[in-house]
Scaffold this motif. Structure first.
Motif, PDB file in Angstrom:
ATOM      1  N   SER A 158       0.693  -1.172   0.093  1.00 52.48           N
ATOM      2  CA  SER A 158       0.196  -0.121  -0.001  1.00 52.48           C
ATOM      3  C   SER A 158       0.810   1.213   0.082  1.00 52.48           C
ATOM      4  O   SER A 158       0.475   2.434  -0.179  1.00 52.48           O
ATOM      5  CB  SER A 158      -0.879   0.073   1.258  1.00 52.48           C
ATOM      6  N   ALA A 159       2.146   1.170   0.344  1.00 52.40           N
ATOM      7  CA  ALA A 159       2.853   2.353   0.404  1.00 52.40           C
ATOM      8  C   ALA A 159       4.180   2.171  -0.446  1.00 52.40           C
ATOM      9  O   ALA A 159       4.661   1.236  -1.004  1.00 52.40           O
ATOM     10  CB  ALA A 159       3.529   2.495   1.856  1.00 52.40           C
ATOM     11  N   CYS A 160       4.445   3.611  -1.270  1.00 54.75           N
ATOM     12  CA  CYS A 160       5.357   3.768  -2.094  1.00 54.75           C
ATOM     13  C   CYS A 160       6.812   3.524  -1.183  1.00 54.75           C
ATOM     14  O   CYS A 160       6.773   3.616  -0.032  1.00 54.75           O
ATOM     15  CB  CYS A 160       5.538   5.011  -2.747  1.00 54.75           C
ATOM     16  N   VAL A 161       7.844   3.017  -2.018  1.00 55.98           N
ATOM     17  CA  VAL A 161       9.204   2.740  -1.234  1.00 55.98           C
ATOM     18  C   VAL A 161       9.924   3.993  -1.725  1.00 55.98           C
ATOM     19  O   VAL A 161      10.665   4.035  -2.722  1.00 55.98           O
ATOM     20  CB  VAL A 161       9.740   1.619  -1.914  1.00 55.98           C
ATOM     21  N   PRO A 162      10.447   4.962  -0.857  1.00 63.23           N
ATOM     22  CA  PRO A 162      10.981   6.047  -1.096  1.00 63.23           C
ATOM     23  C   PRO A 162      12.449   5.554  -1.135  1.00 63.23           C
ATOM     24  O   PRO A 162      12.964   4.776  -0.392  1.00 63.23           O
ATOM     25  CB  PRO A 162      11.022   7.087  -0.072  1.00 63.23           C
ATOM     26  N   VAL A 163      13.261   6.123  -1.992  1.00 66.33           N
ATOM     27  CA  VAL A 163      14.746   5.739  -2.331  1.00 66.33           C
ATOM     28  C   VAL A 163      15.530   7.262  -2.048  1.00 66.33           C
ATOM     29  O   VAL A 163      15.316   7.912  -2.821  1.00 66.33           O
ATOM     30  CB  VAL A 163      15.044   5.109  -3.537  1.00 66.33           C
ATOM     31  N   ALA A 201       6.314   8.422  -5.848  1.00 67.74           N
ATOM     32  CA  ALA A 201       5.546   8.305  -7.132  1.00 67.74           C
ATOM     33  C   ALA A 201       3.928   7.803  -6.647  1.00 67.74           C
ATOM     34  O   ALA A 201       3.864   6.926  -5.819  1.00 67.74           O
ATOM     35  CB  ALA A 201       6.279   7.534  -7.817  1.00 67.74           C
ATOM     36  N   THR A 202       3.012   8.894  -7.124  1.00 63.14           N
ATOM     37  CA  THR A 202       1.648   8.612  -6.693  1.00 63.14           C
ATOM     38  C   THR A 202       1.040   8.715  -7.866  1.00 63.14           C
ATOM     39  O   THR A 202       1.218   9.285  -8.991  1.00 63.14           O
ATOM     40  CB  THR A 202       1.188   9.526  -5.491  1.00 63.14           C
ATOM     41  N   ALA A 212      -5.865  17.177   0.864  1.00 59.74           N
ATOM     42  CA  ALA A 212      -4.326  16.459   1.046  1.00 59.74           C
ATOM     43  C   ALA A 212      -4.235  14.947   1.189  1.00 59.74           C
ATOM     44  O   ALA A 212      -5.260  14.249   1.686  1.00 59.74           O
ATOM     45  CB  ALA A 212      -3.677  17.327   2.193  1.00 59.74           C
ATOM     46  N   PHE A 213      -3.121  14.581   0.511  1.00 63.72           N
ATOM     47  CA  PHE A 213      -2.875  12.920   0.574  1.00 63.72           C
ATOM     48  C   PHE A 213      -1.585  12.727   1.029  1.00 63.72           C
ATOM     49  O   PHE A 213      -0.782  13.703   0.698  1.00 63.72           O
ATOM     50  CB  PHE A 213      -3.146  12.380  -0.996  1.00 63.72           C
ATOM     51  N   ASP A 214      -1.326  11.560   1.689  1.00 62.53           N
ATOM     52  CA  ASP A 214       0.134  11.233   2.371  1.00 62.53           C
ATOM     53  C   ASP A 214       0.774  10.920   1.124  1.00 62.53           C
ATOM     54  O   ASP A 214       0.269   9.840   0.559  1.00 62.53           O
ATOM     55  CB  ASP A 214      -0.331  10.377   3.061  1.00 62.53           C
ATOM     56  N   ILE A 215       1.924  11.409   0.615  1.00 61.06           N
ATOM     57  CA  ILE A 215       2.636  11.003  -0.435  1.00 61.06           C
ATOM     58  C   ILE A 215       3.111   9.616  -0.272  1.00 61.06           C
ATOM     59  O   ILE A 215       3.825   8.759  -1.285  1.00 61.06           O
ATOM     60  CB  ILE A 215       3.458  12.009  -0.999  1.00 61.06           C
ATOM     61  N   ARG A 216       3.409   9.053   0.974  1.00 65.68           N
ATOM     62  CA  ARG A 216       3.904   7.560   1.221  1.00 65.68           C
ATOM     63  C   ARG A 216       2.996   6.476   1.166  1.00 65.68           C
ATOM     64  O   ARG A 216       3.211   5.637   0.628  1.00 65.68           O
ATOM     65  CB  ARG A 216       4.710   7.614   2.531  1.00 65.68           C
ATOM     66  N   THR A 217       1.617   6.827   1.259  1.00 66.77           N
ATOM     67  CA  THR A 217       0.695   5.796   1.407  1.00 66.77           C
ATOM     68  C   THR A 217      -0.397   6.107   0.384  1.00 66.77           C
ATOM     69  O   THR A 217      -1.181   5.065   0.209  1.00 66.77           O
ATOM     70  CB  THR A 217       0.121   5.778   2.896  1.00 66.77           C
ATOM     71  N   GLY A 218      -0.607   7.361  -0.066  1.00 65.58           N
ATOM     72  CA  GLY A 218      -1.614   7.735  -0.880  1.00 65.58           C
ATOM     73  C   GLY A 218      -2.992   8.096  -0.071  1.00 65.58           C
ATOM     74  O   GLY A 218      -4.056   8.492  -0.734  1.00 65.58           O
ATOM     75  N   ILE A 241      -5.234   7.779  -3.282  1.00 65.27           N
ATOM     76  CA  ILE A 241      -4.536   7.818  -4.618  1.00 65.27           C
ATOM     77  C   ILE A 241      -3.243   6.698  -4.757  1.00 65.27           C
ATOM     78  O   ILE A 241      -2.852   6.330  -3.744  1.00 65.27           O
ATOM     79  CB  ILE A 241      -3.889   9.026  -5.048  1.00 65.27           C
ATOM     80  N   PRO A 242      -3.132   5.843  -5.701  1.00 63.51           N
ATOM     81  CA  PRO A 242      -2.462   5.048  -6.027  1.00 63.51           C
ATOM     82  C   PRO A 242      -0.853   5.338  -5.569  1.00 63.51           C
ATOM     83  O   PRO A 242      -0.597   6.508  -5.944  1.00 63.51           O
ATOM     84  CB  PRO A 242      -2.355   4.319  -7.185  1.00 63.51           C
ATOM     85  N   THR A 243       0.001   4.623  -5.241  1.00 65.71           N
ATOM     86  CA  THR A 243       1.299   4.705  -4.671  1.00 65.71           C
ATOM     87  C   THR A 243       2.385   3.677  -5.578  1.00 65.71           C
ATOM     88  O   THR A 243       1.952   2.487  -5.745  1.00 65.71           O
ATOM     89  CB  THR A 243       1.783   4.887  -3.396  1.00 65.71           C
TER      90      THR A 243
END
Length: 605
Positions: A19-24, A115-116, A147-153, A164-166
């Motif tokens: 469910s969460a994007c992986v920040p690098v 990325a979302t 507003a949306f959390d950019i880590r989880t959408g 929103i998708p991540t």
């Protein structure tokens, strides 16, 4: 140079379960110090005085492999070319093997890439035109402040209910690579827990409006597995109420306005009781009494019952042709009574009254507005801006009578007469009243109320009663400098979420800057902040052309800002005010900080 072909390969089938994007974070030795201002960004530069550096768009080219992959690995940017804090929309083209097209939002915060999905789940506004609230890890919609959390959408504020998708992000040799599914979705369901039959707690949500739905959603999103009972006096599923004053025709199909359908409530085991009227909430015994004689004991409850239209205290106000707007049925009655060519008097010159005046004029009615103030919106926007908006309405054929008060309404055959205190008589077919609202809190016993009848809460939206919270129009909440009640959809939705978190003991303060919007003959006005008085109005832009930023100032401090045709200035200001970093009036007037520079002030945070 990176070749894309090798990256179009099969990836783990477990991708969709994440469910969460992986920040690098790119390796430190590969990064160079980036200039603070970044590059020139196209979308806002098209607006006079717009916010340079706020967002940009790009597209990528995907080469095809010989076999369809389950996930596309797409190069979307180069690390040295992507400034900190930038929001960039990247178009993803379709591939010859059938993978669909789409768009993503790429963001960089503290050196990490996220990325979302690219669009807000409220009205599909492009998030790249919004702002990054980096201290909260949020992206904020440029139109309506969702507003949306950019880590989880996950949706975290305002009117966006869907997530929103991540997408997974990696950095390889300074190339930013995003793993994308073959079929991209604009929005996804938020992460929510399921009901646990072993959890005996009962949480009650009173009210089926913006705050109530947001509270019920947030309880499941925040991990609450007990019973949720949502009580609504209306027969409809919760709906998008602000649409009614702008488009009366939508009321003919209330289902099209629904925020959530019955399947959603069933899936997440949220018991919604429609057409249920509360007779009394006894805070001492934590019991809700319905007029049907049913009772519900709760462990925690939130009152989100909103407000009802204020009635005119004059003779004749009860006549059937005197109408007010609150529900779809009200909107249907107004639409039926106010067809093209009919003469309509609108009593009230603030936002509901003027929205209805614009809507009725667009339907072909002859519209006259009676306002206690000399110009429309005067109490909130002041005389100078009110004059401009009065001229705008009159250019559309609306007659405005300022400083006028109705003393009586009379029936005259099939018509009405609005008798003014000056003795003037206006003949019309219908009268529509929009003179404010009254909080719906009369049924609450055992919790402190304010003079206007609303429930008084602390910064966490908790009332004086144990485990009882309030949100939306019914709530007067403590904040720096005093307390306030805000009748805005955006605030109600956000307060519903915060109240739900605090029902779970999270102790989160409501610190959002008040924000609202209105649409008048197709022109959008946005207002952010809270201002009951001001000693100076500083204007950037052209008021008459309805292209401006108006700063409402008191003692060298900006208290509120109104904008037209200058997105996303209002949401930028909202974030700066929340963070207490709004530049002083002196800095704005001297040019030390320009309107365009506000976005850069936010990015420097």
């Amino acid at each position: 140079m990176l070749r894309l072909g090798p990256y179009l390969r099969f990836a783990s089938r477990s991708w969709r379960s994440s469910s969460a994007c992986v920040p690098v974070t790119a390796k430190r030795r590969e990064l160079k110090e980036l200039p603070a201002l970044g590059g020139s960004l196209s979308a806002l530069s098209a607006l006079a005085g717009s916010l340079a550096g706020a967002f940009c768009y790009s597209s990528v080219h995907c080469e095809d492999d010989q076999r369809p992959p389950t996930v596309r690995r797409v190069k979307v940017a180069r690390v040295p070319d992507f400034p900190e804090g930038e929001l960039r929309q990247v178009r993803i083209p379709p591939t010859s093997d059938g993978a669909g097209e789409g768009a993503i939002l790429l963001t960089r915060v503290d050196g990490q890439f996220y990325a979302t999905g690219a669009s807000c789940s409220h009205y599909s506004a492009p998030l790249a035109e919004g702002v990054a609230a980096r201290d909260r890890m949020h992206v904020v919609c440029p139109w309506h402040n969702a507003a949306f959390d950019i880590r989880t959408g996950q949706p975290v504020r305002g009117a966006g209910l869907q997530a929103i998708p991540t997408y997974k992000v990696t950095v390889e040799s300074e190339d930013v690579i995003v793993d994308l599914p073959r079929d991209m979705e604009d929005f996804v369901a938020p992460n929510m827990v399921q009901r646990d039959s072993q959890d005996s707690r009962v949480f009650v949500v009173l009210g089926g409006g913006a705050a109530g739905v947001a509270a019920a959603d947030a309880l499941r999103q925040e991990g609450y597995t007990g019973r949720i009972v949502l009580i609504s006096e209306e027969k409809h599923l919760p709906y998008d109420r602000p649409v009614l004053s702008k488009n009366l025709g939508k009321a003919s199909d209330p289902g099209s306005l629904s925020l959530r359908d019955q399947e959603y409530f069933d899936k997440h085991e949220i018991e919604i009781r429609r057409s249920a009227k509360v007779e009394k909430l006894d805070a001492a015994s934590k019991t809700v009494h319905l007029t049907s004689k049913q009772t519900i004991r709760y462990d925690a409850a939130v009152v989100a019952t909103g407000a009802r239209p204020r009635e005119l205290p004059i003779k004749g106000a009860e006549l059937p042709e005197v109408l007010a707007l609150r529900t779809p049925e009200d909107a249907q009655r107004i639409a039926a009574a106010c067809s093209s060519g009919r003469k309509v008097v609108v009593i009230g010159s603030s936002f509901i009254g003027m929205e209805l005046a614009a809507t009725l004029r667009r339907r072909g009615c002859e519209v006259t507005v009676l306002g206690m103030e000399q110009v429309p919106f005067e109490r909130v926007l002041g005389t100078r801006l009110g004059i401009v908006l009065k001229d705008f309405f009159e250019s559309k054929g609306v007659k405005f009578m300022g400083g006028k008060v109705a003393a009586e309404i009379r029936q005259s055959g099939s018509s009405l007469q609005a008798v003014l205190k000056t003795g003037e008589v206006l003949h019309c077919d219908s009268i529509v009243v929009g003179v404010g609202v009254v909080p719906n809190a009369d049924f609450v016993e055992g919790a402190q109320r304010t003079r206007d009848g609303s429930l008084l809460t602390d910064e966490c939206l908790k009332t004086s009663a144990d485990s009882l919270f309030a949100a939306g129009d019914v709530c007067t909440y403590k904040c720096p400098g005093g307390s306030r009640r805000v009748e805005h959809w955006d605030v109600a939705t956000s307060q519903g979420r915060i109240a739900a978190k605090n029902m779970l003991g999270k102790g989160e303060h409501f610190d959002q800057t008040p924000f609202f919007w209105t649409s008048l003959f197709g022109k959008n006005l946005r207002y952010v902040g809270h201002c009951t008085e001001f000693d100076e109005l500083v204007v950037d832009g052209d008021l008459k052309k309805l292209n401006f930023v108006a700063y409402y100032c008191l003692k060298n401090e900006v208290k509120a800002v109104a904008t037209m045709s200058r997105d996303p200035v209002a949401v930028v200001v909202g974030e700066l005010m929340r963070m207490r970093r709004m530049p002083s009036v002196g800095d704005l007037k001297s040019g030390k900080v320009s309107t365009a520079g506000l976005a850069l002030e936010l990015k420097r945070g």
